[in-house]
Design an enzyme around this catalytic site. Structure first.
Site, PDB file in Angstrom:
ATOM      1  N   ASP B   8       0.881  -1.163   0.000  1.00 42.97           N
ATOM      2  CA  ASP B   8       0.000   0.000   0.000  1.00 42.97           C
ATOM      3  C   ASP B   8       0.922   1.217   0.000  1.00 42.97           C
ATOM      4  O   ASP B   8       1.497   1.567   1.026  1.00 42.97           O
ATOM      5  CB  ASP B   8      -0.894  -0.033   1.252  1.00 42.97           C
ATOM      6  CG  ASP B   8      -1.657   1.269   1.470  1.00 42.97           C
ATOM      7  OD1 ASP B   8      -1.683   2.113   0.549  1.00 42.97           O
ATOM      8  OD2 ASP B   8      -2.227   1.439   2.560  1.00 42.97           O
ATOM      9  N   LYS B  71       3.144  11.348  -3.823  1.00 43.17           N
ATOM     10  CA  LYS B  71       2.033  10.690  -4.514  1.00 43.17           C
ATOM     11  C   LYS B  71       1.101  11.717  -5.160  1.00 43.17           C
ATOM     12  O   LYS B  71       0.464  11.434  -6.172  1.00 43.17           O
ATOM     13  CB  LYS B  71       1.261   9.834  -3.498  1.00 43.17           C
ATOM     14  CG  LYS B  71       0.289   8.841  -4.104  1.00 43.17           C
ATOM     15  CD  LYS B  71      -0.285   7.948  -3.015  1.00 43.17           C
ATOM     16  CE  LYS B  71      -1.401   7.071  -3.523  1.00 43.17           C
ATOM     17  NZ  LYS B  71      -1.966   6.254  -2.426  1.00 43.17           N
ATOM     18  N   GLU B 172      -7.107   0.751  -4.501  1.00 40.77           N
ATOM     19  CA  GLU B 172      -7.144   0.637  -3.035  1.00 40.77           C
ATOM     20  C   GLU B 172      -8.492   0.109  -2.528  1.00 40.77           C
ATOM     21  O   GLU B 172      -8.517  -0.807  -1.694  1.00 40.77           O
ATOM     22  CB  GLU B 172      -6.796   1.991  -2.403  1.00 40.77           C
ATOM     23  CG  GLU B 172      -5.309   2.320  -2.571  1.00 40.77           C
ATOM     24  CD  GLU B 172      -4.986   3.797  -2.413  1.00 40.77           C
ATOM     25  OE1 GLU B 172      -5.869   4.558  -1.978  1.00 40.77           O
ATOM     26  OE2 GLU B 172      -3.854   4.194  -2.726  1.00 40.77           O
ATOM     27  N   ASP B 194     -13.059   5.644   3.074  1.00 37.88           N
ATOM     28  CA  ASP B 194     -11.647   5.665   3.484  1.00 37.88           C
ATOM     29  C   ASP B 194     -11.291   7.035   4.050  1.00 37.88           C
ATOM     30  O   ASP B 194     -11.079   7.993   3.303  1.00 37.88           O
ATOM     31  CB  ASP B 194     -10.777   5.326   2.256  1.00 37.88           C
ATOM     32  CG  ASP B 194      -9.285   5.296   2.587  1.00 37.88           C
ATOM     33  OD1 ASP B 194      -8.897   5.707   3.700  1.00 37.88           O
ATOM     34  OD2 ASP B 194      -8.509   4.862   1.715  1.00 37.88           O
TER      35      ASP B 194
END
Lengths: 195, 629
Positions: B8, B71, B172, B194
């Site tokens: 992850d 990211k 994800e 999330d």
């Protein structure tokens, strides 16, 4: 006629005989083929299972070795976890002692508190937990965590000027890094803080 | 083939997992943490490179050369509005590369975002190799569901640069669904909520034939657990000012302590109703040191962050709208991200979707766990051929006094096999009855009786001498084979028990519950049996001792011991446990005296073995005071 017929039938038989043999052979062929196929399948399955068995046996063996190898580290980690939870108490006692009013310094009650702080540190030491040196040392992110920077002429750049929270280590393991203020050259515009 | 790891690769933190014995396991970093900060840095003086926690610790002193949140730049052009937003909040230099991509500057050199990510992946790879003790070459990496092709390609490139063969890039939310085993269901619509440290994502997935399709995504790139912490800190500061008239915002050291304490209080309130924030010597004024001591309740915390939780519901509505679905169409809800541990978040999500969300897997690790499961499927570690089963209840045999002696503990993975050596309970006992029982209760009669058989032909011998090896063997089909073998003669008897036909799930649960409920009662009964067994053994030993020592024992002592033996025997006939114990202790003392006296004699000699007695002890089930040999 009869004779001929017989002969004929004999000839027939003779002619047919090889065919029968062929048929038999064909049937056998099929059997062998089917058996061969079954055998190949069984062998393939056997190989697959053997492969799986070897894999799981190897995996288990590696797992066992890893467990053995990590045992010490794991117990160290467990101690570190408990110690980490206790450290704020050590911090608070340290602060209490640091803030000791001069006027009361000689009072025996106050000295009792100082003794308690020493005792706590001895206790931590008995577990192999030692304070990380920081003040005046070159900043080392392996054991120090910078909270602030400050321009400073006196010390070379990258020197720990002040320790806000004492860091501790247990063997190689950093239980908690020292939280520090680090010098930057005064010409730098990099005086920053984390807020 | 070596293991494939699941990664992850997060904006703030990254987590690695691997399939181990058919189960996903999170791999700790070299620093001993289960997550690794997604941070890379270069020391400008030494050019030394740092990754993870160490890089994070020096970020303040080295802001120009510490790269985090890369990211946010992956696979984006410099002109991208997201990049423009990032340049305003990120302290390091972001530049436009010749191809128009956003690159970063670290240690005076230019790097593409995949190169930076590769440094993080490289560290994770090394840590995984150190843990596994083997080379890791292949990985499955997760990306947000909204990543476009170039962002996915950039992530793949990062893996390649790090020396990893990226077997698959998965979303994800899909990884989270895999972690909860939802791929085994069919035709469902799944909402993945999330709420991480700094970002909020909601994804709606459509599952058909084991394939997940992302129907819509939404979220808020600047909403997360850190905002919740800030609310708690603000509250503490305000309370302290009201109380003490001092504004801690001007004291950056105090503020640092508040940050830690605020987060800790927030976490604690997920499991408790109130918590104490106790920070002695938080600051000082002319009057001396000031202490901070506040109580924060869960309901107060919920008031403080109410609007933050509310803010997540807007994106949820939008995502449903974009997917063309209504709330009722959602079959499953999954919670991901540390902040979803907060009970109020769980409650609101449940109220919104009208479904109890899945939880149970660590929400910080669930994405990585899902990636490992996908990796396991690719590596062939996960299939139905080798589904390992466990035995649901303890299996054992009945021993002296009706005690259930376990051989195979519950939850043992099968196939398994265990042997233990038992002996006889009486002198000259020539047969033993093996009574196989199943269950968690200490007494055999309270457990399920699975079967029984007799092993005979044991040569006459004093009790405790014969060695009967009892073996339990459960094969891969759950069938139990029990055998008993007399080690002296080699005589053997066995029985096969089809355990699977015995108990259904309800029965198992009932038996486990029973065991818990009766625990005290059972322990008392077992104690009683043990006391009795001890007393009985002692009486036997006393008689044997008298025989062995013969006339070396003075008549006086002999009659004393004999008297006490019969007192023990008499007590054993009754039910008074205290009496048995008293008599036993008295006998034990008398025996000690005799023993000491015997040793004081210069040559104890060898006493002739007396005629064994008491062979008629036939209680039906007579098997061992067990002793392991």
């Amino acid at each position: 006629m009869v004779k001929k017929q017989i002969k004929m039938s004999q000839e027939d038989a003779a002619r047919q005989a090889p065919e029968n043999v062929e048929e038999d052979q064909a049937a056998e062929q099929v059997d062998i083929e089917a058996l061969g196929k079954e055998l190949a399948e069984a062998q393939a399955q056997c190989a697959e299972y053997l492969d799986k068995y070897r894999r799981s046996a190897a995996e288990f063996d590696n797992y066992r070795k890893r467990q053995l190898r990590d045992q010490e580290r794991q117990s160290q980690q467990l101690t570190a976890n408990v110690v980490r939870d206790l450290l704020p108490l050590a911090d608070d006692l340290q602060r209490a002692v640091e803030h000791l009013p001069n006027a009361n310094a000689d009072e025996s009650w106050v000295q009792g508190v100082v003794l308690i702080e020493q005792k706590l540190h001895k206790l931590l030491e008995s577990y192999g937990v030692v304070a990380i040196e920081a003040k005046g040392q070159p900043f080392d992110p392996n054991v120090h965590e910078s909270l602030f920077t400050e321009p400073n002429e006196e010390y070379p750049e990258g020197t720990v000027l002040e320790v806000y929270e004492t860091g501790y280590r247990l063997g190689d393991l950093v239980v908690r890094p020292a939280k520090v203020k680090v010098s930057v050259s005064s010409g730098s515009d990099r005086a920053t803080d984390s807020n | 083939m070596s293991k494939i790891i699941g990664i992850d690769l997060g904006t703030t933190n990254s987590v690695i997992s691997v399939m181990e014995g058919g189960e996903p396991a999170v791999i700790s970093t070299a620093e001993g943490e289960r997550l690794c900060p997604s941070v890379v840095a270069v020391n400008p003086k030494t050019s030394e490179r740092m990754e993870g926690r160490v890089a994070r610790r020096q970020a303040i002193t080295n802001p120009d050369n510490t790269i985090f949140s890369v990211k946010r730049l992956m696979g984006r052009k410099f002109s991208d509005p997201e990049v423009q937003k990032a340049t305003k909040v990120l302290p390091y230099k972001i530049i436009e590369a010749d191809n128009g991509d956003a690159w970063v500057v670290m240690g005076g050199k230019e790097f593409s975002p995949p190169e930076i990510s590769a440094m993080i992946l490289g560290k994770l790879k090394r840590d995984a190799e150190a843990y596994l003790g083997e080379t890791v070459t292949d990985a499955v990496i997760t990306v947000p569901a909204y990543f476009n092709d170039s962002q996915r390609q950039a992530t793949k490139d990062a893996g390649r640069i790090a020396g990893l063969n990226v077997r698959r890039i998965i979303n994800e939310p899909t990884a989270s669904a895999l972690a909860y085993g939802l791929d085994k269901k069919k035709d469902e619509r799944i909402a993945v909520y999330d709420l991480g440290g700094g970002t909020f994502d909601i994804s709606i997935l459509d599952l058909g034939d084991g394939v997940f399709e992302v129907k819509s995504t939404n979220g808020d790139t600047f909403l997360g657990g850190d905002d919740f912490d800030q609310r708690v800190i603000d509250w503490i500061v305000d309370e302290f000012r009201k109380d003490q008239g001092i504004d801690l915002r001007n004291d950056r050291m105090a503020l640092q302590r508040l940050k830690d304490a605020g987060e800790k209080a927030k976490i604690e309130l997920s499991t408790t109703q109130q918590t104490e924030i106790n920070l002695p010597f938080i600051t000082a004024d002319a009057n001396g040191p000031k202490h901070l001591n506040l109580t924060l309740t869960r309901s107060k915390l919920e008031q403080l962050v109410d609007d933050l939780v509310e803010r997540t519901l807007g994106p949820c509505r939008k995502a449903l709208e974009d997917a063309g679905l209504k709330k009722e169409d959602i079959n499953e809800v999954i919670l991901v991200g540390g902040q979803t541990r907060m009970p109020m978040v769980q409650r609101r999500v449940e109220e919104f979707f009208g479904k109890t969300p899945h939880k149970g897997i660590n929400p910080d690790e669930v994405v990585s766990v899902g990636a490992a499961i996908q990796a396991g499927v690719l590596a062939g570690d996960v299939d139905d051929v080798l589904l390992l089963d466990v035995t649901p209840l303890t299996l054992g045999i009945e021993t002296l006094g009706g005690v259930a002696t376990p051989l195979i503990e519950r939850n043992s993975t099968i196939p398994t096999r265990k042997s233990q050596v038992f002996s006889t309970a009486a002198d000259n006992q020539t047969q033993v009855q093996i009574n196989v029982v199943q269950g968690e209760r200490p007494m055999a009669t309270d457990n399920k009786q699975l079967g029984t058989f007799v092993l005979d032909g044991i040569p006459s011998a004093p009790r405790g001498i014969p060695q009967i090896e009892v073996t339990f063997d459960i094969d891969a089909d759950g069938i139990l084979h029990v055998s008993a073998k007399d080690k002296a003669t080699g005589r053997e008897q066995k029985i096969t028990i089809q355990a699977s036909s015995g108990l259904d799930e309800n029965e198992i649960e009932r038996m486990v519950d029973d065991a818990k409920r009766h625990a005290d009662d059972d322990r008392r009964r077992k104690d009683e049996v043990e006391q009795r067994n001890e007393a009985d053994t002692l009486a036997y030993q006393a008689e044997k001792m008298l025989r062995d020592l013969g006339d070396k024992v003075p008549t006086e002592s002999r009659s004393d011991v004999e008297e006490k033996v019969s007192a023990v025997r008499k007590a054993l006939e009754g039910q008074d446990l205290a009496e048995i114990k008293r008599r036993k202790d008295a006998l034990s003392q008398a025996m000690q005296k005799v023993g000491e006296a015997a040793y004081q004699q210069a040559d104890p000699g060898e006493a002739p073995e007396g005629q064994a007695q008491g062979g008629g002890d036939d209680e039906g089930t007579v098997e061992g005071e067990f002793r392991e040999v």
